[in-house]
Structure formats: structure tokens, C-alpha cells
Scaffold this active site. Structure first.
Site, PDB file in Angstrom:
ATOM      1  N   GLU A 115      27.861 -68.347  20.669  1.00 36.44           N
ATOM      2  CA  GLU A 115      28.001 -66.898  20.854  1.00 36.44           C
ATOM      3  C   GLU A 115      29.048 -66.538  21.905  1.00 36.44           C
ATOM      4  O   GLU A 115      29.179 -65.390  22.293  1.00 36.44           O
ATOM      5  CB  GLU A 115      26.645 -66.263  21.187  1.00 36.44           C
ATOM      6  CG  GLU A 115      25.887 -66.887  22.337  1.00 36.44           C
ATOM      7  CD  GLU A 115      24.497 -66.268  22.528  1.00 36.44           C
ATOM      8  OE1 GLU A 115      24.210 -65.222  21.953  1.00 36.44           O
ATOM      9  OE2 GLU A 115      23.712 -66.859  23.283  1.00 36.44           O
TER      10      GLU A 115
ATOM     11  N   CYS B 215      22.225 -65.923  13.388  1.00 31.78           N
ATOM     12  CA  CYS B 215      21.031 -65.123  13.694  1.00 31.78           C
ATOM     13  C   CYS B 215      21.351 -63.792  14.362  1.00 31.78           C
ATOM     14  O   CYS B 215      20.463 -63.118  14.853  1.00 31.78           O
ATOM     15  CB  CYS B 215      20.060 -65.928  14.559  1.00 31.78           C
ATOM     16  SG  CYS B 215      20.730 -66.344  16.170  1.00 31.78           S
TER      17      CYS B 215
ATOM     18  N   ASP C 156      26.639 -61.409  20.417  1.00 32.44           N
ATOM     19  CA  ASP C 156      27.403 -61.725  21.624  1.00 32.44           C
ATOM     20  C   ASP C 156      28.796 -62.254  21.280  1.00 32.44           C
ATOM     21  O   ASP C 156      29.746 -62.002  22.014  1.00 32.44           O
ATOM     22  CB  ASP C 156      26.651 -62.752  22.488  1.00 32.44           C
ATOM     23  CG  ASP C 156      25.627 -62.065  23.371  1.00 32.44           C
ATOM     24  OD1 ASP C 156      25.986 -61.052  24.003  1.00 32.44           O
ATOM     25  OD2 ASP C 156      24.470 -62.510  23.407  1.00 32.44           O
TER      26      ASP C 156
ATOM     27  N   HIS D  61      19.684 -54.121  23.175  1.00 32.54           N
ATOM     28  CA  HIS D  61      18.420 -54.680  22.714  1.00 32.54           C
ATOM     29  C   HIS D  61      17.395 -53.650  22.280  1.00 32.54           C
ATOM     30  O   HIS D  61      16.541 -53.938  21.443  1.00 32.54           O
ATOM     31  CB  HIS D  61      17.879 -55.680  23.727  1.00 32.54           C
ATOM     32  CG  HIS D  61      18.466 -56.998  23.418  1.00 32.54           C
ATOM     33  ND1 HIS D  61      17.786 -57.956  22.731  1.00 32.54           N
ATOM     34  CD2 HIS D  61      19.720 -57.451  23.561  1.00 32.54           C
ATOM     35  CE1 HIS D  61      18.591 -58.969  22.517  1.00 32.54           C
ATOM     36  NE2 HIS D  61      19.767 -58.681  23.026  1.00 32.54           N
TER      37      HIS D  61
END
Ligand code: PEP
Ligand code: MG
Length: 584
Positions: A442, A513, A466, A198
């Protein structure tokens, strides 16, 4: 080799672009230490807290030690030092002393560490030996690491960074990245962290070049000395020579011109050569991204990561606080859609306010996280749902659920929303019906059962970050396996295609996304696989729009088919590299 001769170090490019600036090395020291008394009944608990911190620091040192093995010859000292640090944490005088202070003086662990370090340092100093003086410094370093671990990063290491500097740190956690003052850092490089961690996503959202996986932090570099980060090549240049600087400055000028051209596309519709319209939305990490979202020409927010509301604080935000944040965003979006994803903590995304509730599993990425946590702690989920539902009065809101693996989870969430609607009505809060409810696709099982999930969802959003991690069993945040992390692996592409087809059959919208939505090399392929909706970092959106205007739908379909016909990842990579332009 002269100490200040130019030197290039390879890492993983996690955010593209070039940054030239002065290095700012984040040291481990300088943490303010709280001191408070603990009741006798809490002593055991405090010692356990100390040992949990020791385990964390040992793990961290172990990771740094592995990286140190890749250091150039002559830098073996670093590995030895890390070994020494680890040694100090197992049954040592430092640890025993701290335990004793906690038990006898009834002090919190952080303060006990500080006292024990001071005692050891003065004992070493009294022996008047230069070797021992150096050991005293090492003890201090280990103690500070322990204190930082206990405090769970609750201080801001970036508060004082100079404008345009390049941050060099062992690791930048998502919570750290959220504290980066906007526009201040020119780029960063870290020792730990993979391409889709992240911190990397945050760097891309901030539009700053970043590297991870560099072998060691400084290589003799000092704060203030000039470095260059080349995010595309995955390289950091220390002490760049004059010709090197000239080369990178020319690149920066070219990039600025290209950005200027792309900005002119803001109000151009996103459509292929043959007029097929594509929806381009933006991902948001922090509320401050909203200006970039509006500037990018996005038709809305396709993914609001709500973790920011839970970071860098000891408590949880209540319904009103969350509602206020969401209401402001909905108002600013002025009629554009706002897709609110419920909390996705656990795994690498930790919220300290949740304490041990998330991320402490043996396999955090497979543990109690995201919707699993929300359904086990319904108050947490309900508070978010209620705030989001109230925000829907101020603009079109959609609610997106992360890490869905079963139909039952979606049914349970919808059931909770119906109950919340009733509760809100009783409180006199009006909402106009339930907002659309969607699932992140995901996890491979969700993609493979997309037909069933489509029956209980109003929309899908494919989380390719993911989906890649779980399909390939590659930790997305681990630099040591980052070379195997490949969102264009045929298995991942087939799952994406399958999900798009399931959505089409059920007549529900399917967006993507994950980070590949913002990679223009992937746009034609993803459209060829059946997608017409993407959500990405707003800074990437103009380039993706530019790409869309360059091909027709039959070309995209042919490109998708050509890639899906391949089963060899290297061949796929070669086709992707050439892009659709050369393929057709
Ligand atoms: C994803 O997994 O692709 C995604 C968009 O969610 P996150 O990166 O927040 O896990
Ligand atoms: Mg995800």
C-alpha cells in the site's frame, strides 16, 4: 426563498444508496465533565494538555471555516461565528482564566474550563445585554469543544438516536462510527472527511448511505425534519417536496428488488463465463460484521481491521482478551480463512489508549504508524501476534502486516513470530506451526520492490486506498482534495499490475482489499491486471460476483489492456463508466 422550500446541497458521496429519514443533528453540547484534583507537580503538564487541546480545536475550527466559505450568500454569519470562536482561543480571558484555575485550584483542565465558562456566563448575564448574552453562548460552545477534545471523544453521541434517522455531524471519526448502533442510523452527512476516510469505509460496511464535505451542517434545518441522502449523487435534500419524495421512494423499491436478486447468488461459485475461478473474501471492521460476512457467501475474511479492539477505551487489550475475540471469529468462520491485520493506528486512525504514541507527527500519514509503531513498541506487536497465533488453532489464520516499506520489516516480524512460538510452547500453549505471513502492498515503494518482498512473504494484499493516497500524494480523508483522489489513475493501476506480476512470478497469492475491490466497475479491469482474489465489504460481494459471471477472461485482459494504454485519467474514467459490457 421560503424557509422550508426544498433545497439540495452537494457533498461527496462516500457510501452509495438512498436514505429518507428525519434529521438528527449532533450538537457539541451535553458532555459529562469529570472533576479531579491534580498534584502541584502536575500543573505544568495539565496546562500543556490544555494547550494541546486548544491547538486541536483551532485546527478543527480552521477546517470548518474553510468549508464555510462555500456557503450560499446570506450565511456569512457562520464564518464570522467560527472566526469569533477561534479568537476566543488565543490569549483570551477564557484561556487565561482556565490556566489560573488549574494552577491555583489544582483542578483538571476539563473541570477548570467548566468553572471558567460558568464565571464568564454569569458576568455576561449580569450586564443584561442581548449581544453579550449571545457571546455567553459562544463561550459555552468553545468550552464544550475544548472539553470534548480533552476527553478524546470518550462519550457516545449516538446513544439516543431514533431508528432510521439521518445523522448530521461536523465530523464522524472512526471511533464514533464504531459506536453507531447497528441498524439504527439510516444514513449520515458530515462537513469534514474524504471519500476513503475510515468513517466512510464504516458507512459502507454498515450499508448506510453517507455524504461528507457538505458546506455546513444545518442550513436552518432542525432535528426531526425530513431529509434525503443520495449517496451515489453526493447530495442531501432538505425539506424534500412531495414529488421528490415519490421519486426517491421508487428508487428505494428498485434497489430492494435488485438486492433480492443478488442474494440468490450467495452459493453460486464466483467464476467468469469461461470458468476462471475467483476468490471473494470479506473485509471486517467490527466483530458484529461476522453475520454479514457469512450471509454474503464470502470464502473467508481477507482483511480483519483490528483497530476496533483499541478504540473507545483508555487501556490496551491484553493477549487473552485479543485471543478471545479472534478465537470466537475463527470458530464462527468454521474452516474459512481469517486474515488478521495487525494494528494500523496512526495517521487518521487513532487509538486513544496509545496516547501520544501514534498520530502526533507533523505528517501523521507519513509518521509512526502501523508496522513502524509495532516494531518500535514490540510489546504491542508481540501481544497481537501471540493472540493471532493462538487463534490459528481454531481455524486457518493468516497474519497481515500493514504499511510495509522494507524487506527488513517483514524479516523482523517473522523473527518475532518464531520467538513467540517458542515462548508459547514454554507456556504449554500448542500451535500448529506459524500462520502464513503477508504484507499489505500500500506504499509505492512496496509495490515497486514487490519482487524482493515476495521472497519474504507468504502472500500479498494490495491496499489500494493507501496506495492511491501515497502514489498521488492525496490525503484520503481530506474532502478538499477528494476530487483528485483517483484509484484508477494510471500510476496506481501500473503499481497494481506490477505487484500482481511479482506475486505470480514468486508463486504467492495476491489479493486486493482496498475499496475498489467492492466496486463492480473495477472487477474486470483488476482481473485484466492479473488479480484473482478480492476482499471487500460483505455487502458489496454479491454484486461483484454478479459482475464476474458476465465476462470471460480474454475480455477482461482486453479491457485491462485498453485501460492501461490510456494515460489520460479522463479517458480512463470514461472507459470505466462504460464498463466492460459496452467495451466488448
Ligand atoms: C487500504 O489501504 O487499501 C486498506 C485496505 O487498508 P485501510 O483502508 O485500513 O488503510
Ligand atoms: Mg491501508
Amino acid at each position: 426563498m421560503k424557509n422550508n422550500a426544498e433545497r439540495r446541497i452537494k457533498g461527496i458521496g462516500v457510501s452509495p444508496g438512498i436514505a429518507i429519514g428525519s434529521a438528527f443533528i449532533i450538537e457539541q453540547s451535553g458532555v459529562p465533565v469529570p472533576e479531579y484534583a491534580i498534584p502541584a507537580a502536575q500543573i505544568d503538564k495539565e496546562i500543556k494538555r490544555l494547550h494541546a487541546a486548544i491547538a486541536k480545536v483551532q485546527k478543527h475550527l480552521g477546517q470548518l471555516r474553510l468549508k464555510a466559505e462555500m456557503l450560499p450568500a446570506g450565511a456569512e454569519d457562520m464564518a464570522l461565528l467560527l472566526d469569533a470562536y477561534k479568537g476566543m482561543l488565543s490569549g483570551s480571558r477564557l484561556v487565561r482564566g482556565v490556566e489560573e484555575i488549574i494552577a491555583k485550584q489544582k483542578l483538571n483542565a476539563e473541570a477548570a474550563i467548566q468553572k471558567q465558562i460558568a464565571a464568564l456566563k454569569s458576568a455576561f448575564a449580569a450586564m443584561n445585554d442581548s449581544y453579550l448574552a449571545a457571546r455567553a453562548e459562544d463561550v459555552g460552545e468553545v468550552g464544550t469543544r475544548l472539553i470534548r477534545s480533552l476527553l478524546q471523544q470518550s462519550y457516545n453521541p449516538f446513544a439516543e438516536i431514533p431508528e432510521g434517522c439521518i445523522i448530521l455531524a461536523e465530523e464522524i471519526t472512526p471511533a464514533d462510527a464504531a459506536l453507531l448502533p447497528p441498524g439504527r442510523a439510516g444514513g449520515f452527512a458530515t462537513v469534514l472527511g474524504g471519500a476513503e476516510g475510515h468513517a466512510a469505509i464504516m458507512a459502507r460496511a454498515l450499508g448506510i448511505p453517507a455524504l461528507s464535505g457538505i458546506s455546513a451542517l444545518t442550513h436552518g434545518l432542525k432535528t426531526g425534519e425530513t431529509v434525503v441522502i443520495d449517496g451515489r449523487a453526493g447530495e442531501i435534500v432538505l425539506h424534500p417536496s412531495a414529488p421528490t419524495l415519490q421519486h426517491y421512494r421508487a428508487e428505494l423499491t428498485r434497489k430492494k428488488q435488485e438486492d433480492k436478486r443478488l442474494r440468490t447468488l450467495r452459493d453460486v461459485p464466483a467464476a467468469t463465463l469461461d470458468g476462471v475461478a475467483v476468490t471473494l473474501q470479506a473485509n471486517m471492521e467490527l466483530p458484529r460484521d461476522i453475520d454479514a460476512v457469512l450471509d454474503s457467501g464470502a470464502s473467508g475474511v481477507g482483511l480483519l481491521r483490528t483497530e476496533f479492539m483499541f478504540m473507545n477505551r483508555p487501556d490496551l487489550p491484553d493477549e487473552d482478551e485479543q485471543y478471545e475475540v479472534l478465537r470466537k471469529l475463527a470458530n464462527k468462520l468454521d474452516g474459512r480463512v481469517l486474515t488478521i491485520r495487525t494494528l494500523d493506528v496512526g495517521g487518521e486512525k487513532l487509538a486513544s489508549a496509545l496516547g501520544g504514541a501514534a498520530g502526533e507527527s507533523v505528517n501523521p500519514a507519513l509518521g509512526l504508524r502501523a508496522v513502524r509503531l509495532g516494531l518500535k513498541q514490540p510489546k504491542l506487536l508481540d501481544t497481537q501476534l501471540a493472540a493471532s497465533m493462538r487463534a490459528s488453532v481454531h481455524g486457518p489464520v493468516r497474519i497481515l502486516i500493514p504499511m510495509v516499506s522494507t524487506v527488513a520489516q517483514m524479516k523482523q516480524v517473522r523473527f518475532r513470530m518464531i520467538q513467540i512460538e517458542r515462548r508459547l510452547q514454554k507456556r504449554g500453549v500448542k500451535i500448529k506451526g506459524l500462520p502464513p505471513l503477508g504484507a499489505m502492498i500500500e506504499i509505492p515503494c512496496a509495490a515497486l520492490t514487490a519482487d524482493a518482498l515476495a521472497k519474504v512473504c507468504d502472500f500479498f494484499s494490495i491496499g489500494s486506498n493507501d496506495l492511491t493516497q501515497y502514489t498521488l500524494a492525496i490525503d484520503r480523508g481530506d474532502d478538499r482534495v477528494a476530487d483528485l483522489y483517483d484509484p484508477f489513475h494510471p500510476a496506481v493501476l501500473r503499481l497494481i499490475q506490477f505487484t500482481a506480476a511479482a506475486g505470480w512470478r514468486a508463486n504467492i497469492p495476491v489479493a486486493l482489499c482496498g475499496e475498489i475491490a467492492g466496486d463492480r466497475r473495477a472487477t474486470a479491469l483488476l482481473m485484466g491486471l492479473g488479480l484473482r482474489e478480492f476482499s471487500m465489504s460483505p455487502l458489496r460481494l454479491p454484486a461483484v460476483k454478479d459482475e464476474i459471471t458476465k465476462f470471460s477472461m480474454p475480455q477482461a485482459v482486453a479491457f485491462g489492456e485498453a485501460i492501461l494504454a490510456k494515460t489520460d485519467e479522463d479517458e480512463i474514467r470514461a472507459l470505466m463508466q462504460d464498463g466492460i459490457a459496452k467495451k466488448n
